[in-house]
Structure formats: structure tokens, C-alpha cells
Design a protein around this motif. Sequence first.
Motif, PDB file in Angstrom:
ATOM      1  N   GLN A 341       0.837  -1.208   0.000  1.00  0.00           N
ATOM      2  CA  GLN A 341       0.000   0.000   0.000  1.00  0.00           C
ATOM      3  C   GLN A 341       0.868   1.252   0.000  1.00  0.00           C
ATOM      4  OE1 GLN A 341      -3.638  -0.061   2.562  1.00  0.00           O
ATOM      5  NE2 GLN A 341      -2.869  -2.074   3.218  1.00  0.00           N
ATOM      6  N   TYR A 342       1.953   1.225   0.763  1.00  0.00           N
ATOM      7  CA  TYR A 342       2.864   2.365   0.789  1.00  0.00           C
ATOM      8  C   TYR A 342       3.536   2.555  -0.573  1.00  0.00           C
ATOM      9  CZ  TYR A 342       2.428   2.724   5.881  1.00  0.00           C
ATOM     10  OH  TYR A 342       1.952   2.916   7.160  1.00  0.00           O
ATOM     11  N   VAL A 343       3.925   1.460  -1.197  1.00  0.00           N
ATOM     12  CA  VAL A 343       4.524   1.542  -2.531  1.00  0.00           C
ATOM     13  C   VAL A 343       3.519   2.129  -3.527  1.00  0.00           C
ATOM     14  CG1 VAL A 343       5.539   0.224  -4.429  1.00  0.00           C
ATOM     15  CG2 VAL A 343       6.051  -0.411  -2.064  1.00  0.00           C
ATOM     16  N   GLN A 344       2.279   1.662  -3.441  1.00  0.00           N
ATOM     17  CA  GLN A 344       1.260   2.124  -4.377  1.00  0.00           C
ATOM     18  C   GLN A 344       0.990   3.619  -4.228  1.00  0.00           C
ATOM     19  OE1 GLN A 344      -0.056  -0.224  -6.666  1.00  0.00           O
ATOM     20  NE2 GLN A 344      -0.635   1.689  -7.690  1.00  0.00           N
ATOM     21  N   HIS A 345       1.147   4.150  -3.021  1.00  0.00           N
ATOM     22  CA  HIS A 345       0.967   5.592  -2.837  1.00  0.00           C
ATOM     23  C   HIS A 345       1.918   6.371  -3.737  1.00  0.00           C
ATOM     24  CE1 HIS A 345      -0.571   4.775   1.547  1.00  0.00           C
ATOM     25  NE2 HIS A 345      -1.450   4.404   0.625  1.00  0.00           N
ATOM     26  N   TYR A 346       3.173   5.931  -3.816  1.00  0.00           N
ATOM     27  CA  TYR A 346       4.162   6.607  -4.667  1.00  0.00           C
ATOM     28  C   TYR A 346       3.818   6.441  -6.145  1.00  0.00           C
ATOM     29  CZ  TYR A 346       7.417   7.321  -0.729  1.00  0.00           C
ATOM     30  OH  TYR A 346       8.015   7.729   0.436  1.00  0.00           O
ATOM     31  N   SER A 353       6.409  10.424 -13.904  1.00  0.00           N
ATOM     32  CA  SER A 353       7.037  11.748 -13.984  1.00  0.00           C
ATOM     33  C   SER A 353       8.440  11.757 -13.405  1.00  0.00           C
ATOM     34  CB  SER A 353       6.170  12.783 -13.258  1.00  0.00           C
ATOM     35  OG  SER A 353       6.052  12.465 -11.878  1.00  0.00           O
ATOM     36  N   LYS A 354       8.694  10.916 -12.409  1.00  0.00           N
ATOM     37  CA  LYS A 354      10.028  10.768 -11.823  1.00  0.00           C
ATOM     38  C   LYS A 354      10.363   9.288 -11.717  1.00  0.00           C
ATOM     39  CE  LYS A 354      10.732  15.154 -10.911  1.00  0.00           C
ATOM     40  NZ  LYS A 354      11.739  15.945 -11.679  1.00  0.00           N
ATOM     41  N   LYS A 355      11.648   8.967 -11.878  1.00  0.00           N
ATOM     42  CA  LYS A 355      12.074   7.599 -11.660  1.00  0.00           C
ATOM     43  C   LYS A 355      12.007   7.290 -10.168  1.00  0.00           C
ATOM     44  CE  LYS A 355      13.009   5.172 -15.301  1.00  0.00           C
ATOM     45  NZ  LYS A 355      12.295   3.891 -15.510  1.00  0.00           N
ATOM     46  N   LEU A 356      11.302   6.193  -9.825  1.00  0.00           N
ATOM     47  CA  LEU A 356      11.183   5.755  -8.444  1.00  0.00           C
ATOM     48  C   LEU A 356      12.195   4.660  -8.168  1.00  0.00           C
ATOM     49  CD1 LEU A 356       7.274   5.540  -8.199  1.00  0.00           C
ATOM     50  CD2 LEU A 356       8.757   7.479  -7.638  1.00  0.00           C
ATOM     51  N   THR A 357      12.779   4.695  -6.975  1.00  0.00           N
ATOM     52  CA  THR A 357      13.746   3.674  -6.575  1.00  0.00           C
ATOM     53  C   THR A 357      13.407   3.200  -5.171  1.00  0.00           C
ATOM     54  OG1 THR A 357      15.326   5.258  -5.611  1.00  0.00           O
ATOM     55  CG2 THR A 357      15.540   4.798  -7.958  1.00  0.00           C
ATOM     56  N   MET A 358      13.736   1.946  -4.875  1.00  0.00           N
ATOM     57  CA  MET A 358      13.499   1.425  -3.533  1.00  0.00           C
ATOM     58  C   MET A 358      14.597   0.444  -3.153  1.00  0.00           C
ATOM     59  SD  MET A 358      10.149  -1.052  -4.100  1.00  0.00           S
ATOM     60  CE  MET A 358      10.082  -1.530  -2.367  1.00  0.00           C
ATOM     61  N   ARG A 359      14.560  -0.023  -1.922  1.00  0.00           N
ATOM     62  CA  ARG A 359      15.644  -0.851  -1.385  1.00  0.00           C
ATOM     63  C   ARG A 359      15.496  -2.316  -1.770  1.00  0.00           C
ATOM     64  NH1 ARG A 359      18.806  -1.031   3.521  1.00  0.00           N
ATOM     65  NH2 ARG A 359      20.554  -2.403   3.009  1.00  0.00           N
ATOM     66  N   ARG A 360      14.281  -2.813  -1.816  1.00  0.00           N
ATOM     67  CA  ARG A 360      14.052  -4.250  -1.971  1.00  0.00           C
ATOM     68  C   ARG A 360      13.329  -4.574  -3.274  1.00  0.00           C
ATOM     69  NH1 ARG A 360      17.771  -6.042   1.509  1.00  0.00           N
ATOM     70  NH2 ARG A 360      17.446  -5.202   3.610  1.00  0.00           N
ATOM     71  N   GLY A 361      13.517  -5.814  -3.746  1.00  0.00           N
ATOM     72  CA  GLY A 361      12.960  -6.244  -5.022  1.00  0.00           C
ATOM     73  C   GLY A 361      11.542  -6.749  -4.907  1.00  0.00           C
ATOM     74  N   TYR A 362      10.597  -5.847  -4.713  1.00  0.00           N
ATOM     75  CA  TYR A 362       9.189  -6.213  -4.589  1.00  0.00           C
ATOM     76  C   TYR A 362       8.540  -6.327  -5.972  1.00  0.00           C
ATOM     77  CZ  TYR A 362       8.961  -5.619   0.507  1.00  0.00           C
ATOM     78  OH  TYR A 362       9.130  -5.770   1.850  1.00  0.00           O
ATOM     79  N   GLY A 363       7.414  -7.041  -6.008  1.00  0.00           N
ATOM     80  CA  GLY A 363       6.720  -7.252  -7.259  1.00  0.00           C
ATOM     81  C   GLY A 363       6.250  -5.957  -7.905  1.00  0.00           C
ATOM     82  N   LEU A 364       5.754  -5.017  -7.098  1.00  0.00           N
ATOM     83  CA  LEU A 364       5.327  -3.738  -7.643  1.00  0.00           C
ATOM     84  C   LEU A 364       6.500  -2.971  -8.251  1.00  0.00           C
ATOM     85  CD1 LEU A 364       2.736  -2.423  -5.007  1.00  0.00           C
ATOM     86  CD2 LEU A 364       2.293  -3.107  -7.374  1.00  0.00           C
TER      87      LEU A 364
END
Length: 672
Positions: A341-346, A353-364
Amino acid sequence: GEVSDWENIDNIVNASGVGTELYAVQDNRRLYTLIKGTDLNTNNIYYIDSDNDSNTGYNIEGLWSNAGIDYIVESGKLYQLTGSNVTTDKNLIGDVYTYYTSTAVEMYLNLDQIGKSQPGNMKIACIGKNSIDIPAITESMASISKTIVREALSDTFYPDEYYGVLNNPYMGCAPWAMNPKEVDLGSDYPQTHKLVYAGISWRELEPAKGNFDWDGIEDKYQFDLWEGLGCKINLRIVMDTPSTVDHLDIPDWLYEEINQQGTHYDSSIGKGFSPDYSNNDMISEHQRMIQALADRYKNDPRIAFIQLGSLGHWGEWHCWPYSAADSGPTGTFPTIGVSDQYVQHYIDAFGTSKKLTMRRGYGLAKDNQFGFFNDMFGDLPSLQSNGWGWLWQIQNGYTDDLGNEHPAIPDFWQYGPSGGEFANGDSLRYLTDDTIIGTLDQARVSHTTWLGPCCPAKYSVGIYEQRNIDALVKTIGYRYVIESVTHNKSVDATEILPVTINLNNKGIAPFYSDWKLQLSLADSQGNIVTSVNSKEDIRTLLPGRTTINTEMKIHGNVRSGSYTLCVSIIDPDTGNPGIDLAIDGRRSDGRYALDQVEVNGIHSKTQAQNQNQVTGQDITYYNQAVGIAKELGITMGTEKNCFNPKAPVTRQDAMVLIAKALKAAGKHTYKQ
């Protein structure tokens, strides 16, 4: 960097007893060298007798008997020796190309850098790792006599490669946007960089519910300073940053709204509060806050990347330590149903419009082509250990501590940036002569584009580790070398000039924004008279060689003469060149001058063709202009291939002529 390129080249000398070999060969433009061995590093010095004459140059005491050394290469830079054998001085000539692994070190330079216009006999020796003499100093320097013959293609220009550090956007070091412990506020960092990092707490962003302190945030993190210096911002929202004192990183009003649900901790990582991420009020308020963040910044050119922080300590998506045995626990990380849900908010707020990056390899993250960041860069076990290493998990997929399955995303770096920061708050720890090769290997295997905020940007230029800092910065991200450009040497106005560009991305990652490759023509005064954007998508220029077939329409308003063909990559936010290429020839406007193109303008084509088109008394006055207008399709005249310059014209006909003239000049016209 490909040792296999040397398969058909014999070594010229062995280092006795240590299994280290030196290879050297020339072609018509360069001197190439390769050191093969074990446990190599960046600390290598090359000695070159460029004229193969021991009676010229310098005999350095204690080194090879037949020396006559004219140049040395040290720390990736070429120096010419001057003075005397007693007081030898080094004059900097420029950078050379270097590529380092533990088993091979490649170095090459241009022959004209060492005063040679063509290949010829010369001698070379080197000292590797500051201890291995190749050849032994009791022997003679090694002779270089072999030359690779490369046939130059017709109508082809070969730019000289630039070997120095480039300071390009969206890559490289990304130090703190605000950290007075590292650099004074209002000041830039000593080392080159075009990124900074802003880790913004929700508490400072929204001190009162619905009251976002944008001005305070942008002042604290020096948005105006970085914009003026051409630096873009990596932005991360954090809700839990351990420190030396008990504190909250969420607003007081939110703390009360979630009924203070969470964990106050005092552990080996510090003190703080880890909120209950599963709290429904927390989730809904987070969605509202991220939407406000996107409304403010999703179209802001000052922002480079959005890092998905929010969850875990430092926004790093973990709540370690997890148990009392690890001086914890320090909070509870949510299930995937909550974290998604937190990922989906972003995703909903920022879109593409912006490249999103995160720490872990989640499906989303896979489904939406995220990039990833590794906040333990430099620490090899945390990178590649089976089952739990950051890169291992992303490349292979994994099951997390809560039993959630996550997909393999091995090619993520082809569409999203790979970043991170050095582990343990100490970047120099991973940039020593003993550790630099491992650091470069980690960058290559993870296709790293940027590193920060823990990075070497704060260190003074010229420190001992400078060559290792330079080696890292020249490795990560993209690095575009145009190796050749092929086109006809002349073209008629209104015609198309086909252009073939052979480009080598010598970096380890692509560029992730849709900027355009542009060709242009500059006149003898350097003014750009025409330009065209290529259809090539530069985001597809992965590491390695790519052939770009493009073309340039020469507009009819380009007069006859000799022009310089230029190339550049255009920043859409400014309309100006925005990326430095790794070739010589950079102009003050950021374009790169290639070679000459002769344009046969319309007036020269029509001068001999249109002697009898004009009726009236002053034939000489109208002849050339009418001939050009006919060639451009602006007018076809009256009947029988004639034109009557004194005949009246209606306003409608005049507007048609003007519209056609604007089109021929490459100007936009609009229907109303």
C-alpha cells in the motif's frame, strides 16, 4: 577493459618470479598497454621513452640502465619530464584511459600526447602496485615495435577520446544536500558531483496537519544553492531515523492520531520511534502526504529521483535489530499486504514523472520498472551473499523473513537506476589501494549510477586516494564516447545529410531520461544555423557499442559555405546541451565540434539555371531571389516558367507565399 582483445598480442616482458606480464602495442593513433597478474590495483607508474633514444630524456637513478625517459604515467595522468637528471620536473599533459581489475590493468593514450604523429619504435617500463618492476630495474626497458594496422573509412571522422572525469547529470556522487558536519552551509563540496541527497522527515515536512512547510524544507536543504550549481536532488521521505536521543520523526499530531502505536527503542543502532505501519490512520495519512509531495515536485526539474523511504529505519525497509539478542527489538516491519500500500501511494502520486527507486525487489517494483538502491555499498557479503545479499535477492528473487515471495529482477538496471551509499559511514574505507578493485567490481556487477549520501564528495581534491575516487567516478553511470562519424562531405540545401555515429557507452549503465541527441551546423563564426533532433532513444544506449543511423535535413535558408557538424545531447528543461561526452572538441555552449560539411546553397544552384524566368526590366535584380523561391517550392511563377514581379498580389496569395517561406526555413506555422 576486455582482456580478450589482447589474445593475438604477445607480451613484451615478464616480471621475473611474480607472474606479472606487460603487453604493449600501437595503432595509428594510440599506444595501448596491459598488465596481467594477480591482486593488481591502481598504483601503477609507467615510464615511456617516446623517441627510443637513451641519450635524450632522463635516466632516473636506480631505474633501468638504458632509460632516456621522456614521459611518465601516474595515477591516471600523463606527465612530460623536464629539467635535468638532478632536478627532474613533471609537467602535466593530461589524462589517460585506465581500466582496473584484480587480474588486468589496461592503460592507453594518444600518440600525439607524447609528441608522436605516427607509430614508431619506443621503450616502456612500469612499476606495478608500487613494488613490481616490469622489467626488473637491472634490465633494459622493453621495446615496443608492433603496430596494429587500422584502415580509416572514407568520409569518416574519428574524434579524440577524452579520458578525464566528467561531471554529468543524474549520476556520480550524491552527498548530503544539508550537512554542516561535512561542508559549510552555502558551500559546494570539493569533489565533482551533480546530485545531492535530501532525506526529509515527515515531522519537518508537515509540522501541523495539512500545513506543509515547503519553504522551510527548500531553505534547509538548499534547493536554490543546488539549482544554481546545476545539481539535482535525490529525495527520500523518512519516518524513523535512529539518533543519540529519544525522539520522533513523525509529526506529534500523527503520533497522537495513531494512538502512539509503535516501538520506542534504545538499541545498538541508536534511539528512536518505529511507528506501527499497519495502523489504518497511518496508511491513509501517508497516502495524503505523498500525494502532496508529488503535487509539489513531480514536475520540478530540480528533483532527480524519488527514493521510496517511508518504511523502516532511515527509510531502508528494515527494522533491524529484530530481537533482544540483537539489542532489540526496534519495531515491526509490515506484511507485504501493508507495505505494498505504501509503494502504491508513490506509484499513484508520481506516475512516470520521476524515476522511483526502492531498497528491496518487490513485485510492484518490477511491474513499474523501479530502480534500486543499496545502502550497504562496499560491504561485499551484504551485496552478494546467497539468500540474503542485496543484489543476490534482486537478481534471483527471495523469500523474506515474513514468508513473502519476491520476484527476480536481474535486468532492473536497464530501465531504472542502481544507486546506494557506502556502508558504515566511511567511503574512504572502500577506496584504498587494498579495497578499490573490490569496490569497482561491485559497481560493475550492480551497474551503479550514483552513490550517496555517504560518498567521497567531501574530501579535498588531491588526497592520496584521489586516483581511486577518479577511477570510481569514471566507472559508474554512463560515459558516451563517439568513436566515429560517417557522412558525405558535401550536401545540397533542402536535401538530407545521412549521418552514421558509432557510439561506445564505456560506463556501466544507461541514461534514464528521454533527452535528445541533436545534430547541428555551425558557421565560420561558430553560430548555429540549423539543428535537428535524432529519433534515437538514448535510454537504450546500454554499455557497449551502438551504431546510430540518423539524418539531418538542410534547410533552404542555409547559405553556401563550409560548416562544422556538431553533436550534443539536449536537456529538455533548458533546451541547451546538458551532457558532456567523453571526446575532445567541446565548445563553450556544450556542443561538440566534429568535422566539416560543405553546403551547396540554393543561390549557387539556381544562379545558372534561371536566367530567363523573370519578365520585366530589371532582370538581374530579381533573378537569384526568384530562382531560390522556385527551388524551395515557395512559388512556381505564372505560366510558361515565368514570374512577373510587378504584378499585384492578393493578401491571400501573400500569406501563402509567407507560409511556404516559413516552412522552407524550418519555422513552425500554426492553423487558426
